[in-house]
Design a protein around this motif. Sequence first.
Motif, short mmCIF file in Angstrom:
data_model
loop_
_atom_site.label_atom_id
_atom_site.label_comp_id
_atom_site.label_asym_id
_atom_site.label_seq_id
_atom_site.Cartn_x
_atom_site.Cartn_y
_atom_site.Cartn_z
N SER A 92 -9.16 10.48 10.27
CA SER A 92 -7.82 11.05 10.23
C SER A 92 -6.85 10.03 9.65
O SER A 92 -7.00 8.82 9.87
CB SER A 92 -7.37 11.44 11.64
N ASP A 93 -5.87 10.50 8.90
CA ASP A 93 -4.81 9.61 8.42
C ASP A 93 -3.96 9.18 9.61
O ASP A 93 -3.38 10.02 10.30
CB ASP A 93 -3.95 10.33 7.39
N THR A 94 -3.91 7.87 9.84
CA THR A 94 -3.20 7.35 11.00
C THR A 94 -2.28 6.22 10.56
O THR A 94 -2.76 5.17 10.15
CB THR A 94 -4.20 6.81 12.05
N PRO A 95 -0.97 6.43 10.59
CA PRO A 95 -0.04 5.36 10.21
C PRO A 95 -0.28 4.09 11.02
O PRO A 95 -0.50 4.15 12.24
CB PRO A 95 1.34 5.96 10.51
N GLY A 96 -0.29 2.96 10.34
CA GLY A 96 -0.49 1.68 11.01
C GLY A 96 -1.93 1.26 11.15
O GLY A 96 -2.21 0.20 11.72
N LEU A 97 -2.86 2.06 10.63
CA LEU A 97 -4.28 1.76 10.77
C LEU A 97 -4.94 1.79 9.40
O LEU A 97 -4.81 2.77 8.66
CB LEU A 97 -4.93 2.79 11.69
N ASP A 98 -5.63 0.72 9.05
CA ASP A 98 -6.27 0.60 7.74
C ASP A 98 -7.54 1.44 7.71
O ASP A 98 -8.45 1.25 8.52
CB ASP A 98 -6.60 -0.87 7.47
N ARG A 99 -7.62 2.37 6.75
CA ARG A 99 -8.78 3.27 6.67
C ARG A 99 -10.08 2.52 6.43
O ARG A 99 -11.13 2.91 6.94
CB ARG A 99 -8.57 4.31 5.56
N ARG A 100 -10.03 1.46 5.62
CA ARG A 100 -11.26 0.73 5.31
C ARG A 100 -11.84 0.09 6.57
O ARG A 100 -13.05 0.13 6.80
CB ARG A 100 -11.00 -0.32 4.25
N ALA A 101 -10.98 -0.49 7.39
CA ALA A 101 -11.46 -1.08 8.64
C ALA A 101 -12.03 0.00 9.55
O ALA A 101 -13.08 -0.20 10.19
CB ALA A 101 -10.31 -1.82 9.34
#
Length: 207
Positions: A147-156
């Motif tokens: 899910s797209d989550t502001p403040g969280l890096d998708r790659r990690a």
Amino acid sequence: MSPFLTAADLPAYVDAVPSASVREQGIWSTLEIGEVADIAEFLQHLPRRCRQNWNRDIRDAEALGLEHDFAPFSDEIVTEAAAGIANVSQRNGMGESADIVAWRINNFHRRPGRHFFVRTWWQGSVVAHTMCRTFDDALDAHTIGISDTPGLDRRAVYHIAAMLGPLRAAIDQGARRLELGLGHEAPKLRRGCTGENIYFADLLPVG
């Protein structure tokens, strides 16, 4: 259409179906786990560089506050997972809707084995679902949704949800190997997976 084929399968398949059009599909990644009690014991058997990559994933998960749990398939969780998987699919240019993904999840559920999601949590919300099943002595980590989550890096999130979470599930459930499947083979190989070329055959009309 045929199932996926390994290089060893190709000669016999092409002899049997001369009209088939064979194309390379990608590299299938498998992680041999063996009989271990926990991740620490598993890591002891890896080459130093692979061990460093897994340890970095573990540190990143702790630093970000990402945690995992395992949840059986249910209508509610399938709906949540389908939205995240469709998100990843669309980012990869495939354009699948959540309804199509839900249909794929239900098809996956008909395969033999025990089916469940590895869920990745952050600050009280689920940010990723990894669709899994155990069969024989293996755990198959099939598809991931983020899910797209502001403040969280998708790659990690990807590394932690697609690899660390399934590894934890595999060891928890006594699996001896982890099938991480097609795509994104570079980070998988850096964590100790072996890779095998996989082919796909389209069956064409004869004549």
